[in-house]
Design an enzyme around this catalytic site. Structure first.
Site, mmCIF file in Angstrom:
data_model
loop_
_atom_site.group_PDB
_atom_site.id
_atom_site.type_symbol
_atom_site.label_atom_id
_atom_site.label_comp_id
_atom_site.label_asym_id
_atom_site.label_seq_id
_atom_site.Cartn_x
_atom_site.Cartn_y
_atom_site.Cartn_z
ATOM 1 N N ASP A 1 15.170 -29.642 2.317
ATOM 2 C CA ASP A 1 15.792 -28.727 2.567
ATOM 3 C C ASP A 1 16.356 -27.717 3.431
ATOM 4 O O ASP A 1 15.538 -27.491 4.387
ATOM 5 C CB ASP A 1 15.541 -28.056 1.082
ATOM 6 C CG ASP A 1 14.368 -27.525 1.250
ATOM 7 O OD1 ASP A 1 13.650 -27.416 2.162
ATOM 8 O OD2 ASP A 1 14.210 -26.974 -0.229
ATOM 9 N N SER B 1 16.911 -21.475 -1.027
ATOM 10 C CA SER B 1 16.795 -22.622 -0.637
ATOM 11 C C SER B 1 17.843 -23.811 -0.999
ATOM 12 O O SER B 1 18.513 -23.658 0.558
ATOM 13 C CB SER B 1 15.797 -22.250 -1.817
ATOM 14 O OG SER B 1 14.726 -23.761 -1.666
ATOM 15 N N ASP C 1 15.423 -24.463 3.931
ATOM 16 C CA ASP C 1 14.395 -23.789 4.573
ATOM 17 C C ASP C 1 12.908 -24.232 4.310
ATOM 18 O O ASP C 1 12.110 -23.940 4.825
ATOM 19 C CB ASP C 1 14.372 -22.752 3.731
ATOM 20 C CG ASP C 1 13.846 -22.953 2.023
ATOM 21 O OD1 ASP C 1 14.179 -23.581 1.558
ATOM 22 O OD2 ASP C 1 12.587 -22.117 1.719
ATOM 23 N N ASP D 1 11.087 -26.106 2.568
ATOM 24 C CA ASP D 1 9.823 -26.184 2.171
ATOM 25 C C ASP D 1 9.986 -27.467 1.600
ATOM 26 O O ASP D 1 8.502 -27.372 0.656
ATOM 27 C CB ASP D 1 9.775 -25.136 2.120
ATOM 28 C CG ASP D 1 10.778 -24.579 0.412
ATOM 29 O OD1 ASP D 1 11.497 -25.314 -0.091
ATOM 30 O OD2 ASP D 1 10.603 -23.554 -0.512
#
Length: 576
Positions: A304, A145, A306, A308
């Protein structure tokens, strides 16, 4: 000899471990502290999977710890007699992400379980979508993340598309713990896995279906048609996975003025423009805001690595840019989605707004305003996903919107994790809608405060690294349990919840009831005047987090109250 030294020596000498691993470990020979940090325990497979620093050792992210986790997952799938359904695998732009994804796929294949591996990096929410679309039993996402570049991670999803929750999380954790000998873990060659039909590369077909599902969430295409060409949007993927899908959805809907932050456009696991790629941090917006001011952009968005989580800055009519926290952007979208759906088609009688316990009480006020049920869950979007599954399996409850303060929300049920791509799309749509009403997104935010109250929420994180840090975090939690506060700053504690002990104590009457939620190492204090404080160790970083919220009579009053409560919260942790 200490156990950690034995493990270190085994990794240095055992022919099972490759030459690169041994060379890296030879480089720390004689450094007892570093050897201890790397080998004093196994990298913990927690409720979300693995997350740790990349490197050789049992307490690090490497192909062997990834293989161990995957062998445990494979054993669990085999016990469930579900190997025919396969596992979807995605990864982000971090160091070693493709290698770890491949390692996981080959371990699954060696266990007779088919892996569907994305051809290149993809957002977390698309992996969630793919698990359900391909009818997989599970999913694996290689990502850390928004952690700093030295980290990577391994998230496990179950068949509903959400990250693992009880009983599967414990079942998988137990299987991973049971794998004690690294040399017993299975793997195979890529050519063999493909020949046996156990390794399938996926990509564009899933992309197209994912984007099509996002488009189904649009409420006001008419507003986009009217104002989409005029709205200036600055977007940054922060060197991660969002670049292609975010730009694609905006372009296909009719937003023509999208300006990407060039320095942060391309995937790069070193994240060279930021100290860590977190859209919650001001530094992530320095380049985006510079570009925004040059072109007069209406909003600045950053996802960010990834994709999400979404960070947001919006411009008011005076040209000033305002930060929208995750609570603010989430509540702005919740009010827009519920309000517009109500106006167009009405809201279902059993409609529900779902939020985590550390999310703003403004969400409660919005739910009350639209007369829909507010469902509170533990921190972690998987618990919001769990509610969607419950609504579907029981036939009771209709999911309308889900959000958590950590910059994540989900519109629709095509995925079961927070989705910064759909949030990007919806915020741009909302900007177009409000523009047709001669309003900016900041005007819309202020009108929400005027309607429901001036709620302000914040979080103070205290980082404590290493073995000693872990102990300090435990000491803080234990200290608060042994001596529960009756006052925090100028506020009186009305109720104290301990989610680990499953107790909710009314400090005025002395009555103790249950919390109604699963066991978790979280303490929560309801204060007078709509204020609150929540304390929990981070599940992914060496931090203890103090969340808190206040309600003011104006923006200025809320700011002042928040600052005061923030100081009191740090004093609770002995930081003042």
């Amino acid at each position: 000899m200490e156990d950690y030294l034995k493990r270190y020596q085994d990794w240095c000498s055992n022919p099972y471990f490759d030459a690169d691993t041994k060379a890296e470990l030879a480089g720390i020979s004689g450094d007892d502290n570093e050897i201890k940090e790397r080998f004093y325990k196994d990298l913990e497979f927690g409720t979300a999977g693995l997350r740790g620093i990349i490197g050789a050792g049992t307490n690090r992210m490497n192909i062997y710890t990834v293989r161990k986790a995957t062998q445990g997952l494979a054993n669990y799938i085999l016990k469930k007699d579900a190997k025919e359904r396969g596992v979807a695998i995605a990864y982000d732009s971090r160091r070693m992400s493709p290698e770890f994804a491949n390692e996981a796929a080959l371990c699954l294949a060696a266990n007779g379980i088919k892996a569907y591996v994305f051809e290149s990096l993809r957002p977390t929410p698309e992996l969630s979508f793919a698990v359900r679309r391909l009818d997989c039993i599970a999913g694996i996402n290689i990502t850390a993340s928004h952690n700093p570049p030295e980290y990577n991670g391994y998230k496990v999803y179950w068949e509903d598309g959400a990250q693992i929750t009880p009983p599967h999380d414990k079942g998988i954790m137990d299987e991973v713990l049971a794998v004690t000998d690294y040399t017993t873990m299975k793997t195979t060659e890529l050519s063999e896995a493909k020949k046996d039909g156990l390794y399938e590369v996926i990509g564009q077909a899933i992309d197209d279906e994912y984007i099509a599902n996002l488009k189904k969430q649009v409420i006001h295409q008419d507003s986009i048609d009217a104002a989409g060409k005029d709205i200036k949007i600055v977007y940054s993927p922060l060197h991660g996975t969002g670049n292609i899908p975010a730009r694609r959805i905006l372009k296909e809907l009719g937003f023509e003025n999208v300006h990407v932050v060039k320095e942060q456009e391309l995937p790069d696991g070193e994240f060279p423009t930021v100290s860590y790629p977190n859209p919650e941090a001001d530094e992530a917006f320095e380049l985006g805001l510079k570009l925004a001011k040059e072109i007069g952009a209406d909003l600045v968005l950053a996802t960010d690595p990834d994709a999400d989580r979404l960070g947001v800055r919006v411009r008011d009519k005076d040209g000033v840019y305002h930060t929208l926290t995750g609570n603010m952007s989430g509540c702005l979208l919740a009010d827009y989605e519920l309000g517009q759906r109500k106006e167009i088609s009405g809201l279902p009688e059993d409609g529900a707004l779902v939020k985590s316990i550390v999310t703003s009480n403004l969400a409660d006020a919005i739910a009350k305003g639209y007369q829909v049920e507010l469902v509170e869950v533990l921190t972690g979007f998987k618990y919001i996903g769990q509610q969607i599954l419950k609504f579907e399996t029981t036939g009771k409850g209709a999911y309308l919107f889900g959000l958590e303060e950590s910059y994540g929300c989900l519109i629709g049920t095509y995925a079961r994790d927070k989705d910064a791509i759909v949030a990007t799309m919806a915020l741009c749509e909302a900007a177009a809608y409000y523009k047709t009403k001669n309003m900016t997104l900041w005007d819309a935010m202020v009108s929400i405060y005027e309607k429901y109250g001036y709620y302000k929420d914040d979080v103070k994180s205290i980082t404590m690294k290493g073995i000693e840090g872990l102990q300090k975090i435990q000491d803080i939690m234990q200290g608060l349990r042994d001596n529960p506060p009756t006052k925090i700053g100028g506020y009186k504690v009305l109720k104290a919840r301990d989610y680990q002990a499953d107790t909710l104590k009314n400090l005025e009457t002395g009555e103790v009831t249950g919390t109604g939620l699963p066991s978790s190492n979280v303490l929560y204090y309801d204060l007078n005047d709509n204020a609150w404080v929540c304390v929990r160790p981070s599940g992914t970083e060496p931090k203890v987090k103090f969340y808190f919220g206040v309600k003011g009579t104006s923006l200025e009053d809320a700011d002042a109250k928040s600052e005061e409560l923030g100081s009191a919260v740090l004093a609770m942790a002995g930081q003042n």
